[in-house]
Design a protein around this motif. Structure first.
Motif, short mmCIF file in Angstrom:
data_model
loop_
_atom_site.label_atom_id
_atom_site.label_comp_id
_atom_site.label_asym_id
_atom_site.label_seq_id
_atom_site.Cartn_x
_atom_site.Cartn_y
_atom_site.Cartn_z
N LYS A 48 32.87 31.99 42.82
CA LYS A 48 32.30 33.65 41.74
C LYS A 48 33.56 33.84 41.31
CE LYS A 48 27.69 34.69 43.25
NZ LYS A 48 26.68 35.53 44.04
N GLU A 49 34.33 33.66 41.98
CA GLU A 49 35.58 34.62 41.68
C GLU A 49 36.37 32.87 40.46
OE1 GLU A 49 37.51 35.34 45.10
OE2 GLU A 49 36.69 37.63 45.50
N ASN A 50 36.36 32.41 40.90
CA ASN A 50 36.83 30.78 40.91
C ASN A 50 35.75 30.58 39.41
OD1 ASN A 50 39.53 30.85 42.41
ND2 ASN A 50 38.31 29.13 43.70
N TRP A 51 35.17 30.65 38.83
CA TRP A 51 34.65 30.05 38.20
C TRP A 51 34.67 31.29 36.00
CZ3 TRP A 51 31.07 32.42 33.82
CH2 TRP A 51 31.02 31.63 33.02
N PRO A 52 34.84 32.05 36.79
CA PRO A 52 35.91 32.16 35.13
C PRO A 52 37.14 31.45 34.54
CG PRO A 52 35.42 34.04 35.73
CD PRO A 52 35.41 33.10 36.74
N GLN A 53 37.75 31.27 36.11
CA GLN A 53 39.07 30.64 35.19
C GLN A 53 39.23 29.32 34.99
OE1 GLN A 53 42.01 30.60 38.40
NE2 GLN A 53 43.63 29.78 37.67
N SER A 54 38.16 28.64 35.73
CA SER A 54 37.91 27.34 35.34
C SER A 54 36.89 27.18 34.39
CB SER A 54 36.83 26.38 36.55
OG SER A 54 35.63 27.32 37.07
N ARG A 55 36.25 27.57 33.93
CA ARG A 55 34.96 27.97 32.68
C ARG A 55 36.29 27.66 32.05
NH1 ARG A 55 30.51 25.68 30.31
NH2 ARG A 55 30.08 27.26 28.93
N ARG A 56 37.24 29.15 31.68
CA ARG A 56 38.51 29.22 30.55
C ARG A 56 39.44 27.63 30.10
NH1 ARG A 56 43.79 30.02 31.60
NH2 ARG A 56 43.14 30.88 33.18
N LEU A 57 39.49 27.17 31.76
CA LEU A 57 39.92 25.71 31.69
C LEU A 57 39.25 24.43 30.88
CD1 LEU A 57 41.79 25.21 34.80
CD2 LEU A 57 42.94 25.87 33.07
N GLU A 58 38.56 25.21 31.47
CA GLU A 58 37.13 23.61 30.72
C GLU A 58 37.17 23.91 28.76
OE1 GLU A 58 32.59 21.87 31.12
OE2 GLU A 58 33.97 23.19 32.42
N GLU A 59 37.13 25.23 28.58
CA GLU A 59 37.22 25.18 27.47
C GLU A 59 38.31 25.18 26.78
OE1 GLU A 59 35.99 29.61 26.86
OE2 GLU A 59 34.12 29.18 27.53
N GLU A 60 39.34 25.36 26.94
CA GLU A 60 40.52 24.64 26.51
C GLU A 60 41.02 23.75 26.45
OE1 GLU A 60 44.19 26.65 29.24
OE2 GLU A 60 43.56 28.76 28.40
N GLN A 61 40.71 22.08 27.46
CA GLN A 61 40.75 21.00 27.39
C GLN A 61 39.76 20.65 26.16
OE1 GLN A 61 38.96 20.46 31.58
NE2 GLN A 61 41.60 20.22 31.95
#
Length: 123
Positions: A48-61
């Protein structure tokens, strides 16, 4: 020390097979316990803590891939696309570039093809 007694050899071989069977069963039990182990709550909290960061990286990609796709549409040279392909590092980038090369080659082949069925080879 080697033994010449065949009965003793058979006992040794059967003991070895039994040990191997037990080891295999232990390994299978260990795998089964890992496979069906319920997820711990602390692990879920990490997710849950890492989800926003991974989601942001995915959107950037995704944004970078969309920009690359637009850039590839403007390129009309297979050589230029090949240079980009060799320089690309990510799998998804290479995938897009290869698709653009295939599309460009197909368009070139269609442009070189003679008109279909306009003549049958007789003058």
């Amino acid at each position: 020390e080697a033994t010449l007694d065949l009965a003793e050899r058979r006992r040794i071989r059967s003991a070895i097979r039994e040990l191997q069977r037990q080891e295999l069963e232990r390994d299978e039990e260990m795998l089964a316990s890992k496979r069906f182990r319920p997820e711990r709550s602390s692990h879920r909290q990490d997710n849950k803590e890492n989800w926003p960061q991974s989601r942001r990286l995915e959107e950037e990609q995704q944004a970078a891939l969309a920009a690359l796709s637009e850039q590839l549409e403007a390129i009309s040279s297979v050589e230029e696309l090949t240079k980009l392909l060799r320089a690309a590092g990510e799998y998804e980038e290479r995938k897009l570039i290869r698709a653009a090369i295939r599309k460009l080659r197909a368009e070139e082949i269609e442009g070189e093809a003679p008109f279909p069925c306009s003549w049958r080879g007789s003058p």
